[in-house]
Write a protein that holds these residues in place. Sequence first.
Motif, PDB file in Angstrom:
ATOM      1  N   ASP A 143      -0.274   8.340   2.761  1.00  0.00           N
ATOM      2  CA  ASP A 143       0.048   9.753   2.777  1.00  0.00           C
ATOM      3  C   ASP A 143      -0.803  10.445   3.824  1.00  0.00           C
ATOM      4  OD1 ASP A 143      -2.430   9.764   1.409  1.00  0.00           O
ATOM      5  OD2 ASP A 143      -1.887  11.544   0.266  1.00  0.00           O
ATOM      6  N   ILE A 190       6.216   0.022  -7.502  1.00  0.00           N
ATOM      7  CA  ILE A 190       5.164  -0.799  -6.892  1.00  0.00           C
ATOM      8  C   ILE A 190       5.189  -2.247  -7.401  1.00  0.00           C
ATOM      9  CG2 ILE A 190       2.651  -1.127  -6.758  1.00  0.00           C
ATOM     10  CD1 ILE A 190       2.430   1.948  -6.495  1.00  0.00           C
ATOM     11  N   LEU A 218       5.725   4.014   0.346  1.00  0.00           N
ATOM     12  CA  LEU A 218       5.429   2.691  -0.193  1.00  0.00           C
ATOM     13  C   LEU A 218       5.709   1.639   0.871  1.00  0.00           C
ATOM     14  CD1 LEU A 218       4.683   0.823  -2.551  1.00  0.00           C
ATOM     15  CD2 LEU A 218       7.088   0.978  -3.309  1.00  0.00           C
ATOM     16  N   MET A 231      -1.883  11.167  -6.768  1.00  0.00           N
ATOM     17  CA  MET A 231      -2.301   9.870  -6.235  1.00  0.00           C
ATOM     18  C   MET A 231      -3.352   9.226  -7.124  1.00  0.00           C
ATOM     19  SD  MET A 231      -1.503   7.814  -3.695  1.00  0.00           S
ATOM     20  CE  MET A 231      -1.099   8.609  -2.120  1.00  0.00           C
ATOM     21  N   ILE A 251      -4.500   2.053  -0.910  1.00  0.00           N
ATOM     22  CA  ILE A 251      -4.023   3.409  -0.620  1.00  0.00           C
ATOM     23  C   ILE A 251      -4.654   3.838   0.694  1.00  0.00           C
ATOM     24  CG2 ILE A 251      -3.947   5.818  -1.346  1.00  0.00           C
ATOM     25  CD1 ILE A 251      -4.272   4.852  -4.241  1.00  0.00           C
ATOM     26  N   TYR A 287       0.818  -1.210   0.000  1.00  0.00           N
ATOM     27  CA  TYR A 287       0.000   0.000   0.000  1.00  0.00           C
ATOM     28  C   TYR A 287       0.853   1.263   0.000  1.00  0.00           C
ATOM     29  CZ  TYR A 287       0.499   0.514   5.182  1.00  0.00           C
ATOM     30  OH  TYR A 287       0.974   0.679   6.472  1.00  0.00           O
ATOM     31  N   VAL A 288       0.225   2.348  -0.412  1.00  0.00           N
ATOM     32  CA  VAL A 288       0.847   3.664  -0.384  1.00  0.00           C
ATOM     33  C   VAL A 288       0.109   4.500   0.652  1.00  0.00           C
ATOM     34  CG1 VAL A 288       1.324   5.779  -1.676  1.00  0.00           C
ATOM     35  CG2 VAL A 288       1.585   3.558  -2.790  1.00  0.00           C
ATOM     36  N   TYR A 328       5.477   6.144  10.095  1.00  0.00           N
ATOM     37  CA  TYR A 328       5.741   6.520   8.718  1.00  0.00           C
ATOM     38  C   TYR A 328       6.885   7.527   8.620  1.00  0.00           C
ATOM     39  CZ  TYR A 328       1.376   4.149   7.613  1.00  0.00           C
ATOM     40  OH  TYR A 328       0.385   3.204   7.461  1.00  0.00           O
ATOM     41  N   VAL A 346      -1.718   6.952  -9.442  1.00  0.00           N
ATOM     42  CA  VAL A 346      -1.376   5.668  -8.822  1.00  0.00           C
ATOM     43  C   VAL A 346      -2.613   4.777  -8.740  1.00  0.00           C
ATOM     44  CG1 VAL A 346      -0.441   4.558  -6.756  1.00  0.00           C
ATOM     45  CG2 VAL A 346       0.448   6.791  -7.490  1.00  0.00           C
ATOM     46  N   LEU A 381       7.519   5.952  -8.307  1.00  0.00           N
ATOM     47  CA  LEU A 381       6.675   5.133  -7.429  1.00  0.00           C
ATOM     48  C   LEU A 381       5.881   4.112  -8.241  1.00  0.00           C
ATOM     49  CD1 LEU A 381       5.099   4.398  -4.832  1.00  0.00           C
ATOM     50  CD2 LEU A 381       3.671   6.416  -5.246  1.00  0.00           C
ATOM     51  N   TYR A 435       8.564   9.046  -1.591  1.00  0.00           N
ATOM     52  CA  TYR A 435       8.496   9.817  -2.825  1.00  0.00           C
ATOM     53  C   TYR A 435       7.793  11.148  -2.545  1.00  0.00           C
ATOM     54  CZ  TYR A 435       9.052   4.966  -4.250  1.00  0.00           C
ATOM     55  OH  TYR A 435       9.486   3.664  -4.346  1.00  0.00           O
ATOM     56  N   PHE A 452       4.709  10.391  -0.252  1.00  0.00           N
ATOM     57  CA  PHE A 452       3.996   9.151  -0.520  1.00  0.00           C
ATOM     58  C   PHE A 452       4.925   8.042  -0.056  1.00  0.00           C
ATOM     59  CE2 PHE A 452       1.371  10.647  -4.463  1.00  0.00           C
ATOM     60  CZ  PHE A 452       0.658  11.511  -3.645  1.00  0.00           C
TER      61      PHE A 452
END
Length: 216
Positions: free
Chosen positions: A82, A210, A184, A99, A114, A79-80, A162, A102, A206, A195, A182
């Motif tokens: 933010d 992935i 990963l 995003m 996400i 997952y990403v 994070y 993505v 990114l 990123y 962002f």
Amino acid sequence: MKTRFSILSLLLIPILFSQCKPAGENNTTLPKLGNWHVDEKTVDGKVVQDTVYHKIADFSFTNQDGETIDNASVNGKVYVADFFFTTCPTICPIMKKEMIRVYEKFGNNPNFKILSHTIDPKHDTEEVLKDYAQKLGIENAKTWNFLTGEAEKIYEIGQTSYMTTAMEDQNEAGGFLHSGAFLLIDQKGHIRGVYDGTKSDQVDQLIKDIPKILGE
């Protein structure tokens, strides 16, 4: 016996962006980022070393559909993550535009998610997040979760797990301070790349990175 080592900390994301290239730009295998240490234990009379990498701590938040999203929700998935807020007057609109790229690329993959955390949960209720998501064209939370919860818990996981900036700051535009990162995250909760979500070239990277961990 425990021997500790440390690698480059991610605590200063702006410095990381300015001094380092996006993860994976020159390497096929993405590194595990953050602090790590080596545990030593004796098994059958032999000393065995086990490298323990930084992981995202336990969390439990609520998404735009009123569903609880926690570690189990993303266990075994890439997952990403933010951090943003819906009334952000500065970088958030750019981040969400990036995003969406993505999401459009990986939104149909059941092994991808996400997690967008609001840092203004007092205003950003489930209903507000639902409306915000729909205005972005995100009709459900199958892949993209807009999360709210207790403010201190959001700030804590942002800064300690994070390792990005996420806090209230009345001196900043909109009253909050956050980075455009962002992050990963792999299937086991390790950070595999950071990123700048305001820069298209880093989001391009990114998108390239992935698939490298989707198959791990």
